[in-house]
Design a protein around this motif. Structure first.
Motif, PDB file in Angstrom:
ATOM      1  N   ALA A  69       0.825  -1.211   0.000  1.00  0.00           N
ATOM      2  CA  ALA A  69       0.000   0.000   0.000  1.00  0.00           C
ATOM      3  C   ALA A  69       0.859   1.261   0.000  1.00  0.00           C
ATOM      4  O   ALA A  69       0.563   2.233  -0.703  1.00  0.00           O
ATOM      5  N   VAL A  70       1.940   1.246   0.781  1.00  0.00           N
ATOM      6  CA  VAL A  70       2.858   2.394   0.821  1.00  0.00           C
ATOM      7  C   VAL A  70       3.482   2.608  -0.551  1.00  0.00           C
ATOM      8  O   VAL A  70       3.570   3.735  -1.041  1.00  0.00           O
ATOM      9  N   GLU A  71       3.924   1.514  -1.183  1.00  0.00           N
ATOM     10  CA  GLU A  71       4.546   1.637  -2.505  1.00  0.00           C
ATOM     11  C   GLU A  71       3.554   2.149  -3.549  1.00  0.00           C
ATOM     12  O   GLU A  71       3.925   2.970  -4.394  1.00  0.00           O
ATOM     13  N   ILE A  72       2.312   1.708  -3.472  1.00  0.00           N
ATOM     14  CA  ILE A  72       1.296   2.191  -4.410  1.00  0.00           C
ATOM     15  C   ILE A  72       1.030   3.677  -4.187  1.00  0.00           C
ATOM     16  O   ILE A  72       1.058   4.476  -5.124  1.00  0.00           O
ATOM     17  N   ALA A  73       0.762   4.046  -2.945  1.00  0.00           N
ATOM     18  CA  ALA A  73       0.438   5.445  -2.639  1.00  0.00           C
ATOM     19  C   ALA A  73       1.610   6.376  -2.948  1.00  0.00           C
ATOM     20  O   ALA A  73       1.440   7.399  -3.634  1.00  0.00           O
ATOM     21  N   CYS A  74       2.787   6.035  -2.457  1.00  0.00           N
ATOM     22  CA  CYS A  74       3.939   6.911  -2.666  1.00  0.00           C
ATOM     23  C   CYS A  74       4.391   6.906  -4.116  1.00  0.00           C
ATOM     24  O   CYS A  74       4.802   7.941  -4.644  1.00  0.00           O
ATOM     25  N   GLY A  75       4.316   5.766  -4.779  1.00  0.00           N
ATOM     26  CA  GLY A  75       4.647   5.709  -6.201  1.00  0.00           C
ATOM     27  C   GLY A  75       3.732   6.596  -7.017  1.00  0.00           C
ATOM     28  O   GLY A  75       4.181   7.322  -7.913  1.00  0.00           O
ATOM     29  N   ALA A  76       2.426   6.571  -6.707  1.00  0.00           N
ATOM     30  CA  ALA A  76       1.465   7.418  -7.417  1.00  0.00           C
ATOM     31  C   ALA A  76       1.744   8.898  -7.148  1.00  0.00           C
ATOM     32  O   ALA A  76       1.693   9.724  -8.068  1.00  0.00           O
ATOM     33  N   LEU A  77       2.050   9.244  -5.901  1.00  0.00           N
ATOM     34  CA  LEU A  77       2.368  10.639  -5.569  1.00  0.00           C
ATOM     35  C   LEU A  77       3.608  11.109  -6.320  1.00  0.00           C
ATOM     36  O   LEU A  77       3.635  12.233  -6.840  1.00  0.00           O
ATOM     37  N   VAL A  78       4.619  10.262  -6.386  1.00  0.00           N
ATOM     38  CA  VAL A  78       5.837  10.619  -7.113  1.00  0.00           C
ATOM     39  C   VAL A  78       5.528  10.811  -8.599  1.00  0.00           C
ATOM     40  O   VAL A  78       5.998  11.765  -9.223  1.00  0.00           O
ATOM     41  N   LEU A  79       4.733   9.924  -9.178  1.00  0.00           N
ATOM     42  CA  LEU A  79       4.370  10.073 -10.589  1.00  0.00           C
ATOM     43  C   LEU A  79       3.655  11.394 -10.850  1.00  0.00           C
ATOM     44  O   LEU A  79       3.911  12.058 -11.859  1.00  0.00           O
ATOM     45  N   LEU A  80       2.780  11.778  -9.940  1.00  0.00           N
ATOM     46  CA  LEU A  80       2.051  13.046 -10.082  1.00  0.00           C
ATOM     47  C   LEU A  80       2.919  14.258  -9.733  1.00  0.00           C
ATOM     48  O   LEU A  80       2.590  15.377 -10.106  1.00  0.00           O
TER      49      LEU A  80
END
Length: 156
Positions: A69-80
């Protein structure tokens, strides 16, 4: 005493000294973490809780989904490019744990070159996330847009 106002917390989080080309680092780091986080849920026995149990991490049935969940959330934030500096911190911790728990044993058992080969993605993700923590998301990000609007709002 300085005549300038102190920077707001929002400004400190969103400001960036990185060039617009930092989007290339964001795309790399964000997409790898997002993909790996999703895979921890799609393939829990191989990549998520099962792998965590195999390498001896505590409470793998909780830790696997949490890290995913952390990787999904933080990965998405980094992409944005949104709250990029904040999102980079848990990703750095994740990579430090990954290197410590999976690559150091390879170093001890099989030597430097085996470890270097196996850890190339880990080091790239660690250094990419560290870069984003230090310089921010770059000009082509939501962080930069927020920082610009915050500056304009404060100058009125």
């Amino acid at each position: 005493m300085s005549a300038t106002r102190p920077r707001s917390l929002l400004r400190r989080i969103t400001e960036t000294s990185a060039p617009a080309a930092a989007i290339l680092i964001r795309l790399t780091v964000g997409s790898v973490f997002l993909s790996e986080g999703i895979q921890k849920f799609l393939f829990p026995a191989e990549i998520g809780a099962g792998r965590f149990a195999k390498i001896g991490l505590p409470s793998p049935e909780v830790l696997g989904p949490f890290v995913g969940a952390v990787e999904i959330a933080c990965g998405a934030l980094v992409l944005l490019g949104l709250a990029t500096r904040l999102a980079a911190v848990p990703l750095i911790v994740t990579m430090l744990v990954a290197i410590t728990t999976t690559k150091v044993p390879i170093l001890v058992k099989r030597g430097f070159w085996a470890m270097a080969h196996e850890s190339r993605t880990d080091w790239a993700m660690l250094l990419g996330a560290l870069f984003l923590l230090l310089v921010g998301a770059g000009g082509l990000s939501l962080d930069a847009r927020i920082a610009r609007s915050e500056t304009q709002r404060r100058s009125r």
